[in-house]
Design a protein around this motif. Structure first.
Motif, PDB file in Angstrom:
ATOM      1  N   PHE A 200     -16.936  11.638   3.644  1.00 20.76           N
ATOM      2  CA  PHE A 200     -16.425  10.310   4.258  1.00 20.76           C
ATOM      3  C   PHE A 200     -17.641   9.821   4.755  1.00 20.76           C
ATOM      4  CE2 PHE A 200     -12.094  11.701   4.025  1.00 20.76           C
ATOM      5  CZ  PHE A 200     -11.345  10.723   4.340  1.00 20.76           C
ATOM      6  N   LEU A 215     -14.033  -2.678   6.699  1.00 19.03           N
ATOM      7  CA  LEU A 215     -13.396  -1.449   6.480  1.00 19.03           C
ATOM      8  C   LEU A 215     -12.229  -1.297   7.068  1.00 19.03           C
ATOM      9  CD1 LEU A 215     -13.808   1.547   5.816  1.00 19.03           C
ATOM     10  CD2 LEU A 215     -14.537   2.165   7.996  1.00 19.03           C
ATOM     11  N   THR A 217      -8.691   1.217   7.454  1.00 18.01           N
ATOM     12  CA  THR A 217      -8.130   2.445   7.215  1.00 18.01           C
ATOM     13  C   THR A 217      -6.916   2.732   7.642  1.00 18.01           C
ATOM     14  OG1 THR A 217      -8.645   2.932   9.757  1.00 18.01           O
ATOM     15  CG2 THR A 217     -10.481   3.209   8.074  1.00 18.01           C
ATOM     16  N   TYR A 219      -4.439   5.424   8.994  1.00 22.12           N
ATOM     17  CA  TYR A 219      -4.343   6.878   9.683  1.00 22.12           C
ATOM     18  C   TYR A 219      -3.451   6.844  10.981  1.00 22.12           C
ATOM     19  CZ  TYR A 219      -7.652   8.690   6.404  1.00 22.12           C
ATOM     20  OH  TYR A 219      -8.266   8.912   4.923  1.00 22.12           O
ATOM     21  N   LEU A 226     -12.643  10.607   9.664  1.00 20.91           N
ATOM     22  CA  LEU A 226     -12.597   8.909   9.716  1.00 20.91           C
ATOM     23  C   LEU A 226     -13.519   8.521  10.879  1.00 20.91           C
ATOM     24  CD1 LEU A 226     -11.133   6.665   8.793  1.00 20.91           C
ATOM     25  CD2 LEU A 226      -9.546   7.112  10.341  1.00 20.91           C
ATOM     26  N   ILE A 230     -16.380   5.764  10.406  1.00 22.12           N
ATOM     27  CA  ILE A 230     -16.127   4.443  11.039  1.00 22.12           C
ATOM     28  C   ILE A 230     -17.391   4.287  12.119  1.00 22.12           C
ATOM     29  CG2 ILE A 230     -15.025   3.313  13.156  1.00 22.12           C
ATOM     30  CD1 ILE A 230     -12.383   4.557  12.319  1.00 22.12           C
ATOM     31  N   GLU A 242      -7.706  -1.461  11.629  1.00 22.51           N
ATOM     32  CA  GLU A 242      -6.971  -0.245  11.406  1.00 22.51           C
ATOM     33  C   GLU A 242      -5.439  -0.503  11.380  1.00 22.51           C
ATOM     34  OE1 GLU A 242      -9.605   3.305  13.690  1.00 22.51           O
ATOM     35  OE2 GLU A 242      -8.844   1.416  14.922  1.00 22.51           O
ATOM     36  N   VAL A 275      -9.604   2.464   3.010  1.00 18.39           N
ATOM     37  CA  VAL A 275      -9.475   3.893   3.097  1.00 18.39           C
ATOM     38  C   VAL A 275      -7.840   4.394   3.296  1.00 18.39           C
ATOM     39  CG1 VAL A 275     -10.283   6.209   4.212  1.00 18.39           C
ATOM     40  CG2 VAL A 275     -11.686   4.106   4.022  1.00 18.39           C
ATOM     41  N   ASP A 305      -7.694   9.411  -0.146  1.00 17.27           N
ATOM     42  CA  ASP A 305      -7.774  10.576   0.768  1.00 17.27           C
ATOM     43  C   ASP A 305      -6.782  11.374   0.314  1.00 17.27           C
ATOM     44  OD1 ASP A 305      -8.088  12.768   2.280  1.00 17.27           O
ATOM     45  OD2 ASP A 305      -7.986  11.580   4.121  1.00 17.27           O
TER      46      ASP A 305
END
Length: 638
Positions: A200, A215, A217, A219, A226, A230, A242, A275, A305
């Motif tokens: 990562f 970016l 993500t 999750y 991660l 970040i 996020e 991601v 991932d």
């Protein structure tokens, strides 16, 4: 959004009635509409069968009253008669992983894919022990490393464009892994990394955030790999977004994520890096493939991932349909014995020229085990270096000196202490002294590699998984995880008017296409949560290995505002203090976690259920606390 992610596993329906959704997603003709209807019926029937077959209308309020292993297995087979078709897995476990039964250990904290079997590791240990240093007799454990790792002083872009295939050993293992994952060497380049976090970080250090600044993500939990990405990305100017997850089922908040993905007309063509995991490695929630397609259509580069997927889940992915720019997965050596391993970073060849040169480390080379045992003639190095090279050795008094070959052992241990996955413990990293003298030792190196059997590299665990196939592995995991969920929900505290459940499960419960991971908490008779770390300690005393994690990015509607105050906590890691966008720790929920592998059997999940049932005894925790205090075992490193 027409089909949840990982729906490829639906072809392994318990009655064999579910179609492969990859193609059903893309063709909306009448036949596929009918297939989706059949698939929906299949999933509904599976849930109904699970809920009604295991001691229906029964709640267990005393740990001594739960059915025996034999009685439970009979009920299990009645509910899932096709489980018997996975008997080949039990044969493999009995023949190739005998240490699991000998140690009576239940391993529910491995995430990733194994490379070798324990019997293979034992054979390799016997063949290499003869050359171990006489000063440090070999351990009686079959912990032969097969290979070790050494850092490479090269940036990711240079390695991808000019690095070649590496040594013969690396080339052979790389080819085996790419064949296993069904990734074309014509389309993707692969590098070995020290662990998942390193992979990562390498992407974050090389991605062109100056021109593609975002970016994004997806999750639902705290994640060291991660966080590394970040932090690195923010230092390079990235704007981090996020995704959020709706309480209580912890599904992606689709409206919010879509708003973040979709590009407005006036926005730049290249948005940034998306991601995305196909599945939560904590809750087992499956996500939709189409988020990747939507992201790419709106100018995002996609990092997939795949670390939380089951071994054969990539068979249903379909690289001819979905083309992520990056893919990360991890491998460990031997299940239940040697969790060391490495990470794998795949980069689409068309994306490699757009990366930026970086100065970070994380790319590694694979070094044959026999070469690790050859001490240099010049012994002027430090004792630590010599100990690191002697990876198989132990001191006469039993002190292990085979932990890791790292340029910074302390740093690597810090990265790896929270999980046992392919990136948890570094497979062993030694200094670049070997590279500096590579020319002078090239002949010796080639000789050592040749000794591995003309490079006929046998990754027996991968071979076993290939022989079993997607249908057997996904079906077996589906039966076991859903039985466990159903069984846990049947545990209730006695003498409570509100029918208080002992266990709270986060994310999907009984569900056909849930993943093999599970997040839960245990509550005592007063309604207070038993700390996950304490549950982990107590499980360890029962020879059961569990994990723990922190769920976050949870979105509560007004309907659940009161419940939010009860379940949300301030996590102790204060991870947001490391981040520029907030000075406060983000609220989260600490949870106990498990992950099933293809080698998990019914006895494993039953033993976990029986262990959890002990918390129905109001005095169980206090008795165990007292025992731990008496033994001066206040903590267990996790």
């Amino acid at each position: 959004m027409h089909s949840p992610g990982l729906r490829g596993a639906t072809q392994a329906c318990f009655e064999g009635c579910c179609p492969n959704p990859i193609f059903g997603v893309l063709e909306l003709d009448q036949a596929n509409v009918k297939n989706r209807s059949t698939s929906s019926t299949c999933r509904h029937d599976f849930a109904a069968t699970t809920n009604s077959s295991f001691f229906p209308n029964t709640q267990f309020t005393n740990h001594e009253s739960i059915p025996s292993l034999q009685e439970s297995f009979v009920q299990f087979i009645k509910a899932y008669p096709k489980y018997s078709e996975t008997a080949q897995v039990d044969q493999i476990r009995a023949n190739e992983y005998v240490h699991l039964s000998e140690s009576n250990h239940v391993c529910l904290d491995y995430i990733g894919v194994g490379l070798f079997s324990q019997s293979q590791s034992q054979s390799q240990y016997i063949s290499t022990s003869a050359i171990a240093s006489s000063s440090y007799p070999p351990s009686q454990k079959s912990d032969c490393p097969v290979f070790g790792l050494t850092y490479k002083s090269v940036n990711l872009k240079s390695q991808l464009l000019h690095g070649g295939d590496g040594s013969k050993l690396e080339s052979a293992i790389k080819k085996r892994i790419m064949d296993f994952l069904k990734i074309s060497q014509n389309d993707y380049s692969m590098v070995f990394t020290a662990n998942r976090s390193s992979a990562f970080k390498l992407v974050a250090e090389s991605y062109p955030f100056q021109s593609s600044r975002k970016l994004l993500t997806v999750y639902d939990h705290e994640n060291e790999a991660l966080e590394t990405m970040i932090n690195t990305s923010e230092k390079r100017g990235a704007s981090v977004m996020e995704a959020e997850f709706k309480w209580p089922r912890l599904r992606i908040h689709s409206a919010k994520l879509k708003k973040m993905i979709v590009r407005k007309k006036q926005q730049q063509k290249h948005r940034g890096l998306f991601v995305f995991p196909l599945q939560s490695r904590i809750t087992g929630t499956s996500y939709y493939y189409q988020w990747m397609t939507m992201a790419q259509e709106n100018g995002w580069h996609v990092l997939l991932d795949a670390c939380a997927l089951r071994p054969k889940d990539m068979d249903s992915f379909g690289f001819s349909l979905f083309h992520p720019d990056f893919l990360i997965c991890s491998f460990y050596k031997v299940f239940g014995e040697n969790p060391t391993g490495f990470g794998c970073l795949f980069v689409k060849k068309s994306a490699a020229p757009n990366l930026e040169a970086s100065t970070g480390t994380g790319i590694v080379s694979l070094i044959p085990a026999k070469q690790l045992l050859r001490f240099p003639e010049d012994s002027s190095g430090t004792d630590t270096e010599l100990e690191q090279i002697s990876k198989l050795a132990t001191y006469p008094d039993g002190i292990d000196i085979s932990s890791s070959l790292a340029t910074s052992v302390t740093e690597q241990n810090k990265q790896n202490r929270n999980s046992k996955e392919g990136d948890q413990k570094d497979a062993g990293l030694k200094e670049n002294r070997l590279e500096d003298s590579e020319k002078g030792e090239s002949n010796e190196k080639n000789k050592t590699v040749h000794e591995l059997g003309s490079l006929n590299i046998e990754c027996r665990c991968l071979d076993q998984v290939d022989s079993l196939g997607l249908r057997v592995i996904s079906s077996r995991g589906r039966y076991l995880i859903n039985w466990l969920v159903s069984a846990l929900m049947k545990l209730q505290h006695p003498n409570r008017l509100d029918n208080a459940s002992l266990v709270r499960i986060y994310g999907p419960k009984v569900k056909f296409d849930r993943g093999p991971a599970l997040a839960f908490d245990i509550y005592d008779w007063k309604g207070e949560k038993v700390e996950p770390v304490l549950v982990q300690k107590l499980a360890d005393r029962s020879n059961i290995s569990l994990g723990n994690a922190v769920l976050n990015h949870i979105w509560f509607s007004e309907k659940y505002e009161e419940e939010k105050q009860r379940v949300m906590e301030r996590n102790g890691k204060e991870r947001e203090k490391k981040r520029t966008k907030s000075k406060n720790a983000e609220p989260g929920i600490t949870v106990v976690t498990i992950a099933l592998t293809f080698l998990t059997n019914f006895e494993d999940v039953y033993r976990l259920w029986a262990f959890v049932a002990q918390f129905l005894d109001a005095d169980f925790v206090e008795k165990e606390r007292w025992r731990y205090t008496a033994l001066n075992q206040n903590t267990i490193e996790v």
